[in-house]
Enzyme design. Structure first.
Site, PDB file in Angstrom:
ATOM      1  N   HIS A   2      -8.382   2.145  -8.217  1.00 39.10           N
ATOM      2  CA  HIS A   2      -7.497   1.030  -7.895  1.00 39.10           C
ATOM      3  C   HIS A   2      -8.280   0.119  -6.943  1.00 39.10           C
ATOM      4  CE1 HIS A   2      -4.014  -0.906  -5.944  1.00 39.10           C
ATOM      5  NE2 HIS A   2      -3.298  -0.505  -6.976  1.00 39.10           N
ATOM      6  N   ASP A  54      -7.696   9.641  -3.193  1.00 39.42           N
ATOM      7  CA  ASP A  54      -6.504   8.804  -3.246  1.00 39.42           C
ATOM      8  C   ASP A  54      -5.468   9.552  -4.096  1.00 39.42           C
ATOM      9  OD1 ASP A  54      -4.543   7.068  -4.129  1.00 39.42           O
ATOM     10  OD2 ASP A  54      -5.925   5.443  -4.655  1.00 39.42           O
ATOM     11  N   GLN A  99      -1.130   8.452  -7.013  1.00 37.19           N
ATOM     12  CA  GLN A  99      -0.530   8.696  -8.336  1.00 37.19           C
ATOM     13  C   GLN A  99      -0.295  10.173  -8.597  1.00 37.19           C
ATOM     14  OE1 GLN A  99       0.681   6.526 -10.420  1.00 37.19           O
ATOM     15  NE2 GLN A  99       0.001   4.773  -9.224  1.00 37.19           N
ATOM     16  N   LYS A 103       6.137   6.305  -4.143  1.00 39.49           N
ATOM     17  CA  LYS A 103       5.872   6.778  -5.504  1.00 39.49           C
ATOM     18  C   LYS A 103       6.479   8.154  -5.728  1.00 39.49           C
ATOM     19  CE  LYS A 103       1.649   4.110  -6.004  1.00 39.49           C
ATOM     20  NZ  LYS A 103       2.094   2.872  -6.650  1.00 39.49           N
ATOM     21  N   CYS A 137      -4.366  -3.615 -11.121  1.00 37.75           N
ATOM     22  CA  CYS A 137      -5.251  -3.567  -9.949  1.00 37.75           C
ATOM     23  C   CYS A 137      -6.451  -2.667 -10.205  1.00 37.75           C
ATOM     24  CB  CYS A 137      -4.513  -3.112  -8.700  1.00 37.75           C
ATOM     25  SG  CYS A 137      -3.202  -4.226  -8.229  1.00 37.75           S
TER      26      CYS A 137
END
Lengths: 404, 140
Positions: A121, A198, A201, A224, A362
């Protein structure tokens, strides 16, 4: 088995109509919806114990502080961090990444190398580019293949004595690929490089165990995973967090201040300058409680079933191509129809009450890799149903007929 | 025909449609059928970057009237461009500057001109008006 009809009753927004049609919400990778159990906690906070934390002598301040710190402990337990002060509250994943990138600007030297995966991202590319510019370090890219998987041989080749940092997402937001982060972390550690994952997600789908992964930094966003926007956490190993300088100056993060010198507070407060998103932090804890009450294994199994069903059904549409066909992937389907711009499909789907994301998500380097302007992305959550997948498929067929 | 009259004509045409499907089908038809811009003008310089669909605009002065040609890589966007061109092209720069865009709302396409919509159309209208301002200055 997961009782989806019962679960849907927890989410008031799912009863909405959009453009005269029942809402079919398939943009969960952008943000998930909030169950009433979490909304109730938010309302309760503002109605009953809204107060600033960590510094008040009064009752409400103490109550709010207790709840906020309890939330930190819940999050610690969820991700199996060794200590609660290894959990830093942030405004979200991007904040966590910037905090680490900023910290490393005093550690990295010219000629050091930073490895970043090709499927990041923008929020996990730009801060490292800025860091590289500031320090003279070199940014190198771990390539991906046509299926949307990292080329691990290339990763091992890139890894060397100069590698100081490796950044990678656990799951790609644009493709849904689950990356082999255990292997990445282990290999990076053999050359002494630190790893930031990261987890934005991944966190809604997989319960990461930061100790088992032996990861140095892992960062997530509450919104999220059924929590509110504007809050998240950065997990960092204690030794790393002690090594990094503070990110922002302000109240809360100091031990003593004179005009000659300031000494910084202990972890985690060193990284939590200013009044935090107190309500958000507490609600994040409630969101984790909610998801855990359903169970991550059940969630993963159900979402996998939805993914399989949706993939098969979508592929029956002529000219439809799915981007991201990794062996290991989560419930995200990025696709295009030959000869049709993704924006047009998204516009028609919106008219049918179906919320998807269109564009480059993104992650422009991924779109450049496939030489496309963007994709339509449908991302599923445990509250989505097969009937909603059917509505999506019907909608895409209708859009195709109109647009071609 | 004056801009206002053309806009009224477009509003009339769209009033015949019963639902969004018909409106969109009509726009898609407009988008498909119109050759909008000469390939040589589809340059980086002429791109108006909306977030998702690309929009190109070219302007030329012809006998004191401003002629616009434009294109997009998304067909619905292209349809709306066709409507905008019909309303604003081949008009005097001052008239373009003075014209309003409320007719877009009246034909039920308001959502496409919301500044939060990432399709470049808001920037496109701004660009049409900027061209008009520039050419008006030249004419003065």
């Amino acid at each position: 088995m997961l009782d989806v009809q019962k679960i849907r009753k927890d989410f008031p927004i799912l009863n909405r109509e959009v453009n005269g049609k029942p809402l079919v919400y398939l943009d969960n990778a952008a943000t998930s919806q909030t169950p009433k159990q979490v909304i109730d906690v938010i309302v309760d906070y503002y109605q009953n114990y809204n107060a600033n934390i960590h510094r008040g002598v009064h009752f409400l301040s103490q109550e709010a502080t207790d709840k906020y710190e309890q939330a930190r402990q819940k999050i610690q337990k969820h991700f199996n961090a060794k200590k609660s002060h290894e959990i830093i509250f942030t405004s979200g994943t991007t904040h966590g990444i910037n905090l680490v990138a900023n910290g490393f600007s005093s550690i990295l030297k010219k000629g050091d190398e930073i490895l970043v995966s090709a499927m990041e991202h923008h929020s996990n590319i730009v801060p490292w580019q800025m860091l590289a510019e500031r320090t003279g370090a070199l940014l190198k890219v771990i390539p991906m293949n046509e299926e949307g998987e990292l080329v691990m041989d290339a990763f091992h080749d890139l890894l060397g004595a100069k590698t100081k940092l490796v950044f990678c997402n656990h799951i790609s937001n644009a493709l849904g690929t689950i990356n082999p982060i255990k292997e990445i972390i282990e290999s990076a550690h053999t050359v002494g490089a630190a790893v930031l994952i990261d987890g934005a997600q991944a966190a809604p789908h997989i319960q990461a165990d930061v100790q088992a992964l032996d990861v140095d930094f892992y960062t997530v966003s509450a919104h999220k995973m059924c929590g509110p926007t504007g809050v998240g956490v950065l997990y960092g190993k204690e030794e790393w967090l002690n090594k990094l300088p503070p990110y922002q100056g302000g109240g809360e993060m100091i031990a003593e201040v004179t005009f000659e010198k300031t000494t910084y507070a202990e972890l985690p407060h060193k990284f939590e300058a200013g009044t935090p998103n107190i309500c958000g932090g507490i609600a994040f804890g409630a969101a984790l409680d909610y998801m855990n009450s359903i169970g991550f294994q059940k969630i993963a199994a159900y979402e996998h079933e939805l993914l399989k069903y949706a993939t098969e059904e979508l592929l029956s549409i002529e000219g439809l191509r799915i981007y991201g066909t990794a062996q290991e992937k989560t419930s995200v389907i990025s696709f295009n129809i030959e000869g049709v711009h993704p924006y047009d499909i998204g516009t028609i789907l919106d008219k049918l009450g179906i919320a998807v994301r269109t564009g480059h998500h993104c992650a422009q380097p991924i779109m450049d890799f496939y030489k496309i302007p963007g994709t339509v992305r449908a991302s599923f959550c445990f509250y989505n149903t097969k009937e909603e997948v059917d509505a999506l498929v019907e909608g895409v067929k209708r859009a195709r007929n109109m647009l071609l | 025909m004056a801009i206002k009259e053309i806009q009224e004509e477009i509003v009339d045409e769209f009033s015949m449609f019963d639902d969004w499907m018909q409106r969109y089908e009509y726009m898609i038809e407009l988008g498909k059928s119109l050759p909008l811009i000469d390939e040589q003008y589809k340059t980086e310089d002429n791109i108006i970057k909306g977030c998702q669909s690309k929009v190109w605009v070219h302007a030329e002065l012809d006998n004191e009237k401003l002629v616009f040609t434009a294109d997009s890589d998304a067909i619905i966007t292209k349809g709306i461009i066709a409507i905008l061109i019909r309303a604003f092209s081949n008009q005097k720069p001052q008239d373009i500057i003075d014209a309003d865009t409320a007719f877009i709302d009246e034909i039920g396409l308001k959502e496409h001109l919301s500044p939060t919509r990432a399709n470049g159309l808001v920037s496109m209208i701004k660009q049409l008006k900027l061209y008009a301002v520039a050419y008006q200055t030249q004419l003065n």
